[in-house]
Design an enzyme around this catalytic site. Structure first.
Site: not given
Length: 806
Positions: A360, A364-365, A683, A726
């Site tokens: 990640g 974020v931990g 994308s 998103k």
């Protein structure tokens, strides 16, 4: 045939002897201590001095019982009686003949035995070949016996070898040999002199075997003792020499201490042998030599390792869940997987091969989750930072022959943890490099393979160490940079970036309290409102985690502390209106949709390492010769998506009222704002297609619509990643409708509930669905006007239905 002679019964005093068997013609002295036995001796001394002596069966019983006395004994003459110290007397007797005990009478003072003479079957034994052979055998065995028992009296040996009577030989040897009492009594009771010799031969053979083994053992022990004494003498000499040389320290005592430590460490097999070999080398070295220092460092390191030390696992699922929820907001899937791991460990504590990789963005931990796992399992925790590591020796260690050699980080972490089943966090495993010194990622393959790491050999330690009980947890920011073989050994758990709402909740529940306590503040002196926290998330930070968020809260605490200490205010309140007074101007502009619908301007959605972002695409049509201009720091994949979009537009010019030769007469300029930021990925395909068709046809695009999806030459919309981030960006910007690939419908489960409640999601399988939803007025087609009238209103039913996920 001669008649059997009948012997008369004779009554006489008796003594029950303990541990002694007397034979005829044998002189023996022994101590008498029991009252009745002393009385019996005193009685016979008044008369003919004849007494009956029989051995006691159970020597431990002090009270004399008839059933505890052997039936065959010897009638003896008391030759001498001496007073001893205490209540005992010493008696000298000479055996006369064998007698059989018929009855025992206790007259109160002593025991009286009714006896009958019990002679051999043949009073004058006849010599035979068998008898002569047995006598020779017995004498040879006795000769071997005297060799094994060197303190045997010489006169006894001479007398035994001079005897020619088989009956006398058997009785003489049986009475003077140091054999079991039971064997002596058995020989005494045997009336056949040949069988006596056979029994005696067997007893001597057995005794010689035992004495031979004892002698071998004694010689080995003596040799070992002599060797130890020799070594001790030499060590004392060496000690004196060292003292004369002024070296002062005793290496030998130090080596002995190392031996004790090795025994205390509980190592076995190859490990113990290797360490003792190093201790033996240390014996022979001067104290101040460089090699001795190397060996000391090696022994200290090996002994300090937890070879047999483990912590007991106490897994409580409810407690672990509570702890994870307390320390981490959100991350539901990650928490669920961690609880599954703990549940399996509780059911099967010896399971191997569970290596987890937490992937990640920063902040974020990941590291704090690993700490919580260690706390929930009751394991020791230690961390290894792998970022920037380029040398394989950092993992496997250096050969101890090198100057400054040391074990690798894996063994060092186990040593620091002090437990064989610690939890070791391998941080930033995706940032290991490689150069001419080796590839540390390749060295990690053995560490993270349960089929190999049970015998991990560090170059410095040199002996195998079992790492299979260690629980390895790795972290990474980008899984794509982890080598394939290493990635294959781990179970990857994805940690997504935090959304705006999650950052707010984390700050409110954790960060504000933590920073206020750290800076000496409390709720009475400082208040940070909810709109201030939202403002920090929107205007002052752009990150996936909450590290900068925490720093900014710390900055607010410091500024509030200054005001309070400077007596400018008793309590400081920070809200959305006055936050600029503390943090200055807003660093990031808010992401908002345009005020009006525009031609050639489309809201795209992009994923970044710090979360989602709304990415606008602009297209301008100019008179020219068909050139295509792409600006905005676009990558190769995004440029290819733009060319694919143009090719698709050429296939549907008539449907949207576009000049069929626009690719010859018009120049197309595609621009994505924020040109300083590199952009790439497939994308944006539907976004580029919609913007090009809008610019060429003059049809405006709805300002409250955003989209994402990859496009193909035939107009198919393909799946994308990062939908959760998103959609959060679209929600932040005020978008009402989001177009997503139909294949991504299952991913809506991961979308934040707040986002699903505010946004209408339209799944698209073809680009036509995207255009029908995003363009303000329907396309004009002479072939199917009725169809276009049906889809002119957004939300009417058609083949690709609009889905509103609440």
């Amino acid at each position: 045939m001669p008649e059997k002679k009948e012997y008369e019964m004779i009554a006489m005093p008796m003594i029950a002897m303990r541990g002694i068997v007397l034979f005829p013609n044998m002189i023996l002295h022994f101590d008498v201590g029991r009252r009745k036995s002393i009385a019996a001796v005193e009685e016979v001394m008044k008369g003919n001095r004849t007494i009956f002596l029989a051995s006691q069966i159970n020597v431990e019983e002090d009270e004399i019982k008839t059933e505890n006395i052997n039936k065959i004994g010897v009638v003896a003459e008391v030759r001498q009686v001496l007073k001893s110290k205490g209540d005992t007397i010493r008696v000298l007797v000479e055996g006369k003949y064998r007698a059989k005990l018929l009855d025992v009478v206790d007259d109160g003072l002593f025991l009286v035995a009714n006896t009958q003479e019990f002679p051999l079957k043949e009073l004058r034994p006849k010599r035979s070949v068998l008898c002569d052979a047995l006598m020779r055998t017995v004498k040879d065995l006795f000769n071997e016996y005297t060799y094994l028992v060197p303190k045997m009296p010489k006169e006894l040996i001479v007398k035994a070898f001079s005897m020619d009577d088989p009956a006398q030989l058997g009785e003489f040897l049986a009475g003077n040999l140091n054999i079991d009492i039971e064997d002596k009594q058995a020989i005494l009771e045997e009336s056949n002199y040949v069988k006596r010799l056979e029994m005696l031969a067997g007893i001597l053979e057995n005794e010689n075997n035992i004495l031979g083994v004892e002698k071998d053992i004694y010689e080995k022990v003596k040799e070992q003792i002599d060797q130890n004494q020799r070594e001790y003498y030499l060590r004392e000499q060496l000690k004196a020499i060292n003292e004369e040389l002024g070296e002062g320290e005793n290496v030998q005592d130090e080596a002995e201490n190392y031996k004790k430590k090795i025994e205390a460490a509980g190592v076995e097999g190859e490990v113990k042998q290797k360490l003792l070999e190093e201790v033996a080398r240390l014996y022979k070295m001067p104290y101040n030599s460089q090699e001795a220092s190397v060996i000391r460092g090696y022994l200290d390191t090996c002994i300090a390792l937890p070879w047999n030390v483990k912590t007991e696992e106490k897994i409580d699922i409810a407690k672990a869940k509570k702890q994870l929820d307390k320390n981490h907001y959100g991350l539901e899937k990650v928490k669920e997987r961690i609880l599954e791991l703990l549940a399996v460990r509780k059911l099967q504590p010896y399971i191997k091969g569970q290596i987890i990789c937490l992937v990640g963005p920063p902040g974020v931990g990941k590291t704090s989750i690993a700490k919580d796992i260690a706390a929930a399992m009751g394991r020791k925790y230690t961390r290894i930072s792998l970022g920037g590591m380029k040398d394989e020796s950092d993992i496997r260690g250096h050969r101890k022959t090198y100057i400054g050699a040391m074990p690798g980080r894996i063994m060092n972490a186990v040593k620091l943890a002090g437990s064989k089943n610690a939890l070791i966090l391998l941080d930033e495993i995706d940032k290991m490099g490689n150069d001419f010194r080796g590839d540390p990622a390749s060295a990690m393959l053995e560490v993270l393979d349960p089929e190999q790491n049970y015998a991990f050999r560090d170059h410095y330690i040199e002996v195998p160490f079992d790492l299979s009980d260690v629980l390895f947890i790795t972290t990474a920011n980008d899984a794509s940079t982890i080598p394939g073989p290493l990635y294959d050994r781990m179970e990857v758990i994805e940690l997504a970036s935090y959304t705006r709402e999650e950052k707010f909740q984390i700050a409110k529940k954790h960060l504000v309290k933590k920073e206020m306590k750290r800076h000496g503040l409390n709720s009475k002196t400082l208040k940070i409102t909810d709109d201030a926290l939202y403002a920090i998330a929107d205007y002052y930070t752009r990150e996936a985690g909450v590290r900068n968020f925490e720093r900014i809260i710390g900055s607010l605490c410091r500024k509030a502390a200054k005001k309070i200490v400077g007596e400018e205010a008793e309590k400081v309140t920070i809200n959305g209106n006055n936050i600029t007074d503390f943090l200055g101007v807003k660093k990031f502009r808010p992401e908002t949709i345009e005020k009006n619908d525009a031609v050639g301007l489309v809201n795209g959605l992009a994923w970044t390492s710090v979360g989602g972002d709304m990415l606008q695409v602009e297209v301008a049509i100019l008179d020219g010769s068909g050139k295509i201009e792409l600006t905005g720091n676009l990558g190769d994949v995004m440029k290819e998506s733009a060319r694919t979009a143009i090719s698709y537009v050429r296939s549907c010019t008539e449907k949207y009222g576009i000049e069929h030769d626009f690719y010859k007469t018009k120049d197309i300029h595609i621009h994505v704002p924020e040109g300083a930021v590199p952009k790439d990925g497939p994308s944006a395909g539907v976004t580029l297609t919609t913007a090009i068709i809008s610019a060429l046809s003059g049809i405006p695009v709805r300002r409250d619509v955003a989209m994402t999806g990859e496009v193909t030459l035939r107009g198919r919309v393909l799946a994308i990643g990062g939908l959760r981030e998103k959609t959060m960006a679209a929600y932040r910007a005020g978008v009402k409708t989001v177009l997503i690939p139909e294949e991504n419908l299952p991913d809506l489960e991961e979308v934040d509930p707040v986002v699903k409640a505010a946004i209408t999601f339209v799944p698209a399988k073809e680009v036509e669905t995207v255009l029908e939803t995003a363009l303000l007025k329907p396309a004009v087609s002479s072939k199917d006007n009725s169809f276009m009238e049906e889809i002119s209103l957004l939300g009417h039913e058609h083949d690709n239905k609009t889905v509103n996920i609440q």
